[in-house]
Write a protein that holds these residues in place. Structure first.
Motif, PDB file in Angstrom:
ATOM      1  N   GLU A 125       0.758  -1.268  -0.144  1.00  0.00           N
ATOM      2  CA  GLU A 125      -0.167   0.035   0.049  1.00  0.00           C
ATOM      3  C   GLU A 125       1.024   1.360   0.090  1.00  0.00           C
ATOM      4  O   GLU A 125       0.604   2.088  -0.821  1.00  0.00           O
ATOM      5  CB  GLU A 125      -0.885   0.104   1.324  1.00  0.00           C
ATOM      6  CG  GLU A 125      -1.870   1.053   1.438  1.00  0.00           C
ATOM      7  CD  GLU A 125      -2.991   1.477   0.376  1.00  0.00           C
ATOM      8  OE1 GLU A 125      -3.313   0.185  -0.457  1.00  0.00           O
ATOM      9  OE2 GLU A 125      -3.445   2.424  -0.004  1.00  0.00           O
ATOM     10  N   PRO A 126       1.740   1.485   0.943  1.00  0.00           N
ATOM     11  CA  PRO A 126       2.697   2.444   0.840  1.00  0.00           C
ATOM     12  C   PRO A 126       3.346   3.033  -0.246  1.00  0.00           C
ATOM     13  O   PRO A 126       3.911   3.888  -0.678  1.00  0.00           O
ATOM     14  CB  PRO A 126       3.624   2.351   1.817  1.00  0.00           C
ATOM     15  CG  PRO A 126       3.187   1.238   2.761  1.00  0.00           C
ATOM     16  CD  PRO A 126       2.412   0.337   1.703  1.00  0.00           C
ATOM     17  N   PHE A 127       3.519   2.053  -1.304  1.00  0.00           N
ATOM     18  CA  PHE A 127       4.337   2.029  -2.509  1.00  0.00           C
ATOM     19  C   PHE A 127       3.357   2.348  -3.707  1.00  0.00           C
ATOM     20  O   PHE A 127       3.738   1.963  -4.777  1.00  0.00           O
ATOM     21  CB  PHE A 127       5.337   1.019  -2.678  1.00  0.00           C
ATOM     22  CG  PHE A 127       6.180   0.768  -1.378  1.00  0.00           C
ATOM     23  CD1 PHE A 127       7.006   1.676  -1.061  1.00  0.00           C
ATOM     24  CD2 PHE A 127       5.952  -0.303  -0.841  1.00  0.00           C
ATOM     25  CE1 PHE A 127       7.693   1.346   0.130  1.00  0.00           C
ATOM     26  CE2 PHE A 127       6.733  -0.677   0.274  1.00  0.00           C
ATOM     27  CZ  PHE A 127       7.630   0.385   0.967  1.00  0.00           C
ATOM     28  N   LYS A 128       2.161   2.547  -3.540  1.00  0.00           N
ATOM     29  CA  LYS A 128       1.438   2.417  -4.619  1.00  0.00           C
ATOM     30  C   LYS A 128       1.629   3.263  -5.957  1.00  0.00           C
ATOM     31  O   LYS A 128       1.116   3.013  -6.756  1.00  0.00           O
ATOM     32  CB  LYS A 128      -0.226   2.272  -4.388  1.00  0.00           C
ATOM     33  CG  LYS A 128      -0.754   3.336  -3.621  1.00  0.00           C
ATOM     34  CD  LYS A 128      -2.416   3.351  -3.538  1.00  0.00           C
ATOM     35  CE  LYS A 128      -3.123   4.550  -3.014  1.00  0.00           C
ATOM     36  NZ  LYS A 128      -3.270   4.802  -1.816  1.00  0.00           N
ATOM     37  N   LYS A 152       8.274   0.987  -9.180  1.00  0.00           N
ATOM     38  CA  LYS A 152       9.424   0.270  -9.251  1.00  0.00           C
ATOM     39  C   LYS A 152       9.868  -0.228  -7.717  1.00  0.00           C
ATOM     40  O   LYS A 152      10.054  -1.366  -7.612  1.00  0.00           O
ATOM     41  CB  LYS A 152      10.558   1.509  -9.428  1.00  0.00           C
ATOM     42  CG  LYS A 152      11.965   0.593  -9.787  1.00  0.00           C
ATOM     43  CD  LYS A 152      13.050   1.462 -10.465  1.00  0.00           C
ATOM     44  CE  LYS A 152      14.279   0.861 -10.493  1.00  0.00           C
ATOM     45  NZ  LYS A 152      15.094   1.855  -9.513  1.00  0.00           N
ATOM     46  N   ARG A 153       9.542   0.503  -6.971  1.00  0.00           N
ATOM     47  CA  ARG A 153       9.679   0.181  -5.412  1.00  0.00           C
ATOM     48  C   ARG A 153       8.645  -0.892  -5.112  1.00  0.00           C
ATOM     49  O   ARG A 153       8.918  -1.811  -4.199  1.00  0.00           O
ATOM     50  CB  ARG A 153       9.339   1.662  -4.616  1.00  0.00           C
ATOM     51  CG  ARG A 153      10.452   2.418  -4.102  1.00  0.00           C
ATOM     52  CD  ARG A 153      11.626   1.826  -3.331  1.00  0.00           C
ATOM     53  NE  ARG A 153      11.359   1.355  -2.274  1.00  0.00           N
ATOM     54  CZ  ARG A 153      11.255   1.904  -1.136  1.00  0.00           C
ATOM     55  NH1 ARG A 153      11.186   3.301  -0.804  1.00  0.00           N
ATOM     56  NH2 ARG A 153      10.737   1.378   0.143  1.00  0.00           N
ATOM     57  N   ARG A 154       7.443  -0.605  -5.618  1.00  0.00           N
ATOM     58  CA  ARG A 154       6.625  -1.498  -5.257  1.00  0.00           C
ATOM     59  C   ARG A 154       6.942  -2.882  -5.721  1.00  0.00           C
ATOM     60  O   ARG A 154       6.650  -3.958  -5.132  1.00  0.00           O
ATOM     61  CB  ARG A 154       5.351  -1.483  -6.203  1.00  0.00           C
ATOM     62  CG  ARG A 154       3.926  -2.101  -5.734  1.00  0.00           C
ATOM     63  CD  ARG A 154       2.703  -1.343  -6.522  1.00  0.00           C
ATOM     64  NE  ARG A 154       2.051  -2.423  -6.979  1.00  0.00           N
ATOM     65  CZ  ARG A 154       0.832  -2.571  -6.331  1.00  0.00           C
ATOM     66  NH1 ARG A 154       0.634  -2.039  -5.094  1.00  0.00           N
ATOM     67  NH2 ARG A 154       0.047  -3.824  -6.778  1.00  0.00           N
ATOM     68  N   GLU A 155       7.349  -3.056  -7.016  1.00  0.00           N
ATOM     69  CA  GLU A 155       8.168  -4.441  -7.580  1.00  0.00           C
ATOM     70  C   GLU A 155       9.032  -5.008  -6.863  1.00  0.00           C
ATOM     71  O   GLU A 155       9.115  -6.161  -6.433  1.00  0.00           O
ATOM     72  CB  GLU A 155       8.375  -4.371  -9.151  1.00  0.00           C
ATOM     73  CG  GLU A 155       7.201  -4.226 -10.276  1.00  0.00           C
ATOM     74  CD  GLU A 155       6.382  -5.245  -9.922  1.00  0.00           C
ATOM     75  OE1 GLU A 155       6.687  -6.462 -10.001  1.00  0.00           O
ATOM     76  OE2 GLU A 155       5.175  -5.032  -9.746  1.00  0.00           O
TER      77      GLU A 155
END
Ligand code: ATP
Length: 545
Positions: free
Chosen positions: A376-379, A383-386
């Motif tokens: 959720e915080p990286f939505k 890139k960070r999410r992956e």
């Protein structure tokens, strides 16, 4: 517990006379350990199995936290790949230690033999064996001990205590001091030896070792080996249960006590799969639920005894087992009706090891929920999410994969049928045709279990009564097993129905012909009420609920 114990011979004779249970292949002298259910017995046992299926599989009560529980059924083949029985430990392991008597040629289950000590002043010290729960053999053993004391001019001062034969026989030399249950001299019993209880056969034309198969000794393994099939083919999520009713076969050494211990019997088994952390909660749930179920079907709770097995009794894999026991009239001690066992992950692990197939469970819902929360915080940052997702997959995913723990309530359909027969058997007083009280034999089956739910009688064979009665009978039999009876006095017809436990008798009489009302007689209270003919079906439905 009833104060007057039911005479088993009377029950057995009723069951034969009225077609509940026959000896298998009776015209050829029968065969030890096998029984046939007659026209009424098959209805009774079917009602028992249907009640179990309805209450445990189709409509189980809410779980420990009030949640709906998921149950599905299976019907597996009796003969399976023999590797199933190697993995389960039945090949090689499924055996009771047995003791043979070299003189009487009788064979006993070692865990069911007990001994009393002869008087300590008599040398050499002798032990007298008897089979536990057999009062006659215990009396015989005491007599032998007394006789020996008298013969050596000693008085039997100590009360001899029953102790496990296995403990005494641990030291082989002491076997020479044990007098077997059916002999008068010591030293005739062998050491306990393994005896395989599985029936063997061959699949295919050639009777070779490779073609050897076994008749299943329990239905449970069919469930374990289908665990993955069920998970993959249905939408069940852990926790859930798989149920099966089916025949099981054990070459019991001592089939006895009527249908209590036979060589072919039927089991009603559930394997309930859950997360290891929740397994104790589910164990308690099933233990309590299963005991309650017997009471709702008319087994008096004082005759039902849940018995938590002691640590030393537990099977090696079991974390806890409760035997639900019933005070059968043939024994002084309660006997097992059902075992509720916490089996941990023993069975699935054993089949994984043997088959090489992955039988673990992936908690996809839990994993997805966790992913969603942690990502959720990286939505906004793809890139960070992956990156974060990859990290979680590496570090956390495995935590959502586990081998489920299993709670197994395993009941015997035949043992429960026997308990129902014992519990229902009553002798009371009822008025005969002239109002004189006479003894009545009545089977007080719970209406759900009664083989025949109602009997329809025309009061007389005239004035349209038989036709009217037959029309009601035809209507009712679309829904329930009912009987039509016009033979003999009504009092006699009542007695015939009481003996087979029919809860209701409905009589068509003169008034019925005028106002379409009938009398409905209650088997237990003997009360008769007049009700409209159109509400008979509803009355039966109410009683069956
Ligand atoms: P027991 O100790 O009486 O032999 P068990 O502990 O071996 O029984 P399980 O393997 O737990 O029995 O089987 C589950 C249920 O199957 C039992 O509770 C019982 O109701 C039924 N059952 C087992 N063996 C027999 C048998 N020989 N005849 C009839 N029912 C049986």
């Amino acid at each position: 517990m009833a104060t007057v114990k039911l005479d088993m011979e009377k029950l057995v004779s009723l069951c034969r006379r009225r077609g509940f249970i026959f000896q298998s292949s009776e015209i050829y002298g029968g065969i030890n350990g096998f029984w046939d259910y007659g026209p009424l017995g098959v209805e009774l046992k079917k009602n028992i199995k249907d009640a179990w299926w309805q209450d445990m599989v189709r409509n189980p009560p809410p779980g420990p936290d009030g949640q709906e529980i998921t149950m599905v059924g299976l019907d597996c083949a009796i003969i399976m790949n023999p590797k199933v029985w190697e993995a389960s430990g039945h090949v090689g392991g499924f055996s009771d230690p047995m003791v043979d008597c070299k003189e009487s040629k009788k064979r006993y289950r070692a865990d069911q033999l007990e001994v009393i000590e002869g008087h300590h002043e008599i040398l050499p010290l002798l032990y007298y064996a008897y089979t536990s729960n057999d009062q006659d053999l215990l009396k015989a053993a005491l007599k032998k001990a007394e006789k020996a004391a008298r013969a050596s001019a000693k008085k039997l001062v100590d009360t001899p205590v029953g102790q496990a034969f296995m403990n005494v026989a641990k030291e082989v030399s002491r076997l020479a001091q044990i007098v077997g249950p059916d002999v008068d001299v010591p030293g005739t019993l062998t050491e306990p030896r393994a005896f395989n209880l599985m029936f063997e056969s061959y699949a295919g034309a050639i009777q070779s070792e490779e073609n050897k198969v076994y008749l299943r000794p329990e239905t449970a393994q069919g469930i374990f080996v289908n665990f993955k099939n069920v998970v993959d083919s249905t939408r069940v999520k852990i926790p859930f249960g798989i149920a099966q009713i089916g025949k099981a076969f054990r070459n019991e050494i001592n089939p006895r006590n009527y249908i209590f211990r036979s060589r072919e019997f039927e089991q009603m088994e559930i394997e309930f799969f859950c997360h290891p952390d929740e397994s104790m909660k589910w164990y308690e749930y099933w233990r309590d639920l299963r005991k309650k179920w017997y009471s709702t079907l008319g087994i008096q709770s004082e005759n039902l005894v849940p018995r938590e097995q002691g640590k030393e009794e537990l099977a090696h894999y079991s974390i806890g087992t409760t035997d639900i026991e019933y005070m059968f009239p043939f024994s002084e001690e309660p006997q097992e009706l059902e075992g509720v066992a916490h089996r941990g992950s023993f069975d699935l692990t054993a089949h994984m090891t043997k088959s090489g197939k992955d039988l673990t469970y992936f908690d996809e819902e839990g994993w997805n929920a966790m992913l969603q929360e942690r990502l959720e915080p990286f939505k906004e940052d793809k890139k960070r999410r992956e990156e974060e997702k990859k990290k979680l997959e590496k570090d956390e995913r495995s935590k959502f994969i586990f081998t489920p723990h299993v709670i197994e309530p395993s009941a015997g359909a035949d043992r429960f049928t026997l308990a129902v027969l014992c519990e229902s058997y009553h002798l009371d007083q009822a008025p005969d045709a002239n109002g004189k009280m006479e003894e009545r034999l009545v089977m007080r089956f719970h209406p759900r279990l009664a083989p025949v739910k109602a009997a329809v009688f025309p009061l007389m064979k005239k004035e349209g009564m038989p036709e009217k009665a037959q029309s009601l009978y035809r209507e009712l039999k679309k829904h329930y097993k009912v009987e039509y009876d016009e033979a003999g006095a009504v009092g006699r017809r009542y007695r015939r129905q009481d003996e087979i436990g029919t809860p209701f008798c409905i009589t068509i009489d003169f008034d019925t012909m005028k106002d379409d009302t009938v009398t409905i007689r209650d088997r237990d209270t003997l009360q008769q009420r007049r009700i409209p003919i159109g509400s008979v079906l509803d009355e039966l439905r109410k009683a069956m609920a």
